[in-house]
Design an enzyme around this catalytic site. Structure first.
Site, mmCIF file in Angstrom:
data_model
loop_
_atom_site.group_PDB
_atom_site.id
_atom_site.type_symbol
_atom_site.label_atom_id
_atom_site.label_comp_id
_atom_site.label_asym_id
_atom_site.label_seq_id
_atom_site.Cartn_x
_atom_site.Cartn_y
_atom_site.Cartn_z
ATOM 1 N N GLY A 58 0.837 -1.198 0.000
ATOM 2 C CA GLY A 58 0.000 0.000 0.000
ATOM 3 C C GLY A 58 0.870 1.246 0.000
ATOM 4 C CB CYS A 85 5.424 -4.069 0.434
ATOM 5 S SG CYS A 85 6.319 -2.503 0.391
ATOM 6 C CE1 TYR A 86 0.880 0.989 5.567
ATOM 7 C CE2 TYR A 86 -0.702 -0.818 5.665
ATOM 8 C CZ TYR A 86 -0.265 0.418 6.105
ATOM 9 O OH TYR A 86 -0.969 1.080 7.080
ATOM 10 C CG HIS A 173 6.040 -5.286 -4.427
ATOM 11 N ND1 HIS A 173 4.747 -5.154 -3.984
ATOM 12 C CD2 HIS A 173 6.707 -4.202 -3.954
ATOM 13 C CE1 HIS A 173 4.618 -4.038 -3.286
ATOM 14 N NE2 HIS A 173 5.799 -3.437 -3.251
ATOM 15 C CD GLU A 175 3.024 -7.911 -5.515
ATOM 16 O OE1 GLU A 175 3.824 -8.687 -4.950
ATOM 17 O OE2 GLU A 175 2.679 -6.816 -5.029
ATOM 18 C CB SER A 227 -22.242 -6.794 -27.484
ATOM 19 O OG SER A 227 -21.123 -7.598 -27.138
ATOM 20 N N GLY A 228 -22.127 -9.374 -29.703
ATOM 21 C CA GLY A 228 -21.205 -9.900 -30.702
ATOM 22 C C GLY A 228 -19.803 -10.025 -30.133
ATOM 23 N N GLY A 229 -19.600 -9.569 -28.903
ATOM 24 C CA GLY A 229 -18.289 -9.667 -28.260
ATOM 25 C C GLY A 229 -18.156 -10.935 -27.438
ATOM 26 C CB VAL A 230 -15.119 -12.520 -25.950
ATOM 27 C CG1 VAL A 230 -14.792 -13.841 -25.279
ATOM 28 C CG2 VAL A 230 -14.327 -12.378 -27.226
ATOM 29 C CG ASP A 231 -16.300 -9.766 -22.047
ATOM 30 O OD1 ASP A 231 -15.427 -10.634 -22.234
ATOM 31 O OD2 ASP A 231 -16.053 -8.559 -21.891
ATOM 32 C CB SER A 232 -22.464 -10.384 -24.224
ATOM 33 O OG SER A 232 -22.119 -10.290 -25.585
ATOM 34 C CE LYS A 372 -12.064 -9.306 -23.577
ATOM 35 N NZ LYS A 372 -13.336 -8.616 -23.751
#
Ligand code: XMP
Length: 516
Positions: A58, A85-86, A173, A175, A227-232, A372
């Protein structure tokens, strides 16, 4: 809130810019995890305790007046804890308030890790491994019962361990990718120390999610805007698998889609994915409402509201619908959960914002825990064709924000042709997957050209292709000159009304990906 993952790690967020990365790294180990504000009440998790807890870094100093304070009740879970760290400093500070001090020099960048104890957290890691430091404070007097398990040349306390309990802390860190063995250190923590089996995969996600959807929906019905997109598409396919024809999908032609997109995508939805989908051609309604409008934000507002109107009308007599499915992703969720407090409001999807309240619908968001690339993996597992999974993002307002200024049918048609040549050429030259997003823009200027013996006065098309990870920052794609030459030639020869093609070489920031 998580409900159905047996093994999970709780990440308490103290505000670090890297907190999402911790989650990414654990998910890569097939270990499910969730990020919550540092001050989330412990009782939220008592029905389903985590197998381990990570305290993020943080930006504050533990001495700051408004420094986030570690909630010691979490230790009652009796599960392993790793402070980063923090997170480490707040562990030490909670035992002995003067154990942390401001370092003379802030330490940023690489350091060599010198390990005193190779037994668990650093199992399999060589001495001298590079770690990434980024801190102002450090630990001066390590309070007992903590012991030092690693140091660096500048930091006598680079990693610590509690003498009796599985509580650890690292000053660096693990990560970030610059920490050479960071993934291994986190793996040691979750797999060896927390004993997570790492069985969280796309397949197991689908299985548990299907069960959860069935439970949530019961005998009710769900609507989903595609929508034609991947997510929907992933959301609809998942829900369809769970509840079959209790789902109705709606795909709207707003007149602002790519060339042949409406027919092609509708066909994929019906024939390949077998989704119960209702196609609605509302292009005239959208285009009439957009007539004479040139301000981008006004265009967006009109498109959003018209979408709601069309959607609303499509289900106005279908009163049995109780749920609205949305493709909300984890980054949207995290973004809206301020680490300062749990009073989070979740962003509504731009397409259907306002609809749930108006129609009294409950939200169902099956991929709200996923990033994603995880959604793409789930899509693959669900059998969604690869060329669909890899599609470039396409904005909700579509070509409405790519015909700059005032929109009309003629300009849209020019842009559609030019865009199609660009996108098809990318596919033909195997360049489509090398760029994150590609598009054509129709500029609201005409310029002089010459064709044959004739002077022309026609439109300019700008081509834009970018590389990016998440769309937040982007660089222009260095497409081969020969390729650009070919696309430019084809557009000017084949699209009547365009006599000039330019390539956009701006990065984001300071430019954006779209032009409006
Ligand atoms: P910018 O232009 O902000 O775009 O760099 C970043 C990403 O967001 C998409 N975008 C939108 N998507 N509604 C959407 O659904 C919008 O109003 C919108 N504006 C931009 C853009 O295509 C890119 O992927």
């Amino acid at each position: 809130m998580h409900t159905h993952h047996d093994e999970w790690i709780l990440i308490l967020d103290f505000g670090s810019q890297y907190t999402q990365l911790i989650a990414r790294r654990l998910r890569e180990q097939n270990v499910y995890c969730e990020i919550h504000p540092y001050n989330a009440p412990k009782k939220d998790f008592e029905n389903h305790p985590p197998k381990g807890i990570i305290l993020s870094g943080g930006p504050k100093s533990v001495y700051d007046e408004d420094a986030p304070v570690l909630n010691l009740n979490y230790f009652d879970f009796n599960v392993p804890v790793l402070g980063i760290c923090y997170g480490l400093q707040s562990l030490a500070h909670s035992i002995s308030p003067d154990s942390v001090e401001k370092a003379d020099k802030r330490e940023f960048g690489r350091a060599e890790l010198l390990i005193n104890d190779h037994s668990d957290l650093f199992k399999g890691i060589d001495d001298g491994s590079t770690v990434w430091m980024s801190h102002g404070d450090h630990i001066r007097n390590l309070p007992s019962p903590y012991e030092i398990i690693a140091h660096t040349q500048n930091a006598p306390v680079a990693a610590v361990k509690h003498a009796e309990k599985p509580i650890y802390g690292v000053q660096f860190h693990p990560e970030v990718v610059h920490t050479e063995d960071g993934a291994k250190i986190l793996e040691n923590f979750v797999k060896e120390i927390c004993a997570c089996s790492g069985d969280w995969t796309a397949a197991s996600f689908i299985e548990t999610e299907i069960e959860a959807i069935r439970k949530q929906v019961g005998d009710n019905k769900v609507i989903c805007g595609l929508s034609g997109g991947v997510d929907s598409t992933v959301v609809a396919t998942l829900i369809h698998k769970a509840i079959g024809d209790q789902l109705l999908c709606i795909f709207v032609d707003n007149g602002l889609l790519r060339k042949d997109e409406y027919q092609k995508v509708l066909q994929t939805y019906k024939e390949h994915l077998h989704l119960p989908v209702k196609g609605i051609d509302a292009s005239d309604l959208f285009l009439d409402k957009l007539e004479g409008i040139s301000d981008p934000e006004e265009k967006r507002k009109i498109i959003g509201n018209t979408f709601i109107e069309v959607f609303d009308k499509a289900i106005e007599n279908e009163t049995e619908y109780k749920f609205l499915a949305q493709g909300t992703l984890y980054p949207d969720v995290i973004e809206s959960v301020s680490f300062k407090g749990p009073s989070a409001t979740i962003k509504s999807h731009h397409n259907v914002g306002g609809l749930p309240e108006k129609m009294n619908l409950d939200l169902i968001e099956p991929v709200r825990e996923l990033f994603k690339d995880e959604v793409r993996n789930v899509g693959r597992e669900l059998g969604i064709p690869e060329n669909f999974i890899g599609r470039h993002p396409f904005p909700g307002p579509g070509m409405g924000i790519r015909v700059l200024g005032e929109i009309n049918r003629e300009k849209l048609s020019l842009l559609r042709e030019a865009d199609d040549i660009f996108i098809q050429s990318l596919r033909d030259h195997d360049l489509y997957d090398d760029v994150w997003q590609a598009l054509a823009v129709l500029l609201p200027v005409q310029s002089v050209g010459v064709m044959g013996d004739e002077r022309t006065y026609e439109y300019t098309v700008a081509l834009r292709a970018v590389t990016s990870v998440d769309g937040m920052t982007a660089d222009w794609a260095h497409l081969p000159y020969e390729f650009l030459a070919e696309v430019s030639n084809r557009i000017i020869n084949e699209v009547r009304g365009v006599n000039r093609v330019v390539y956009d070489i701006s990065s984001k920031p300071p430019a954006t990906i779209e032009w409006e």
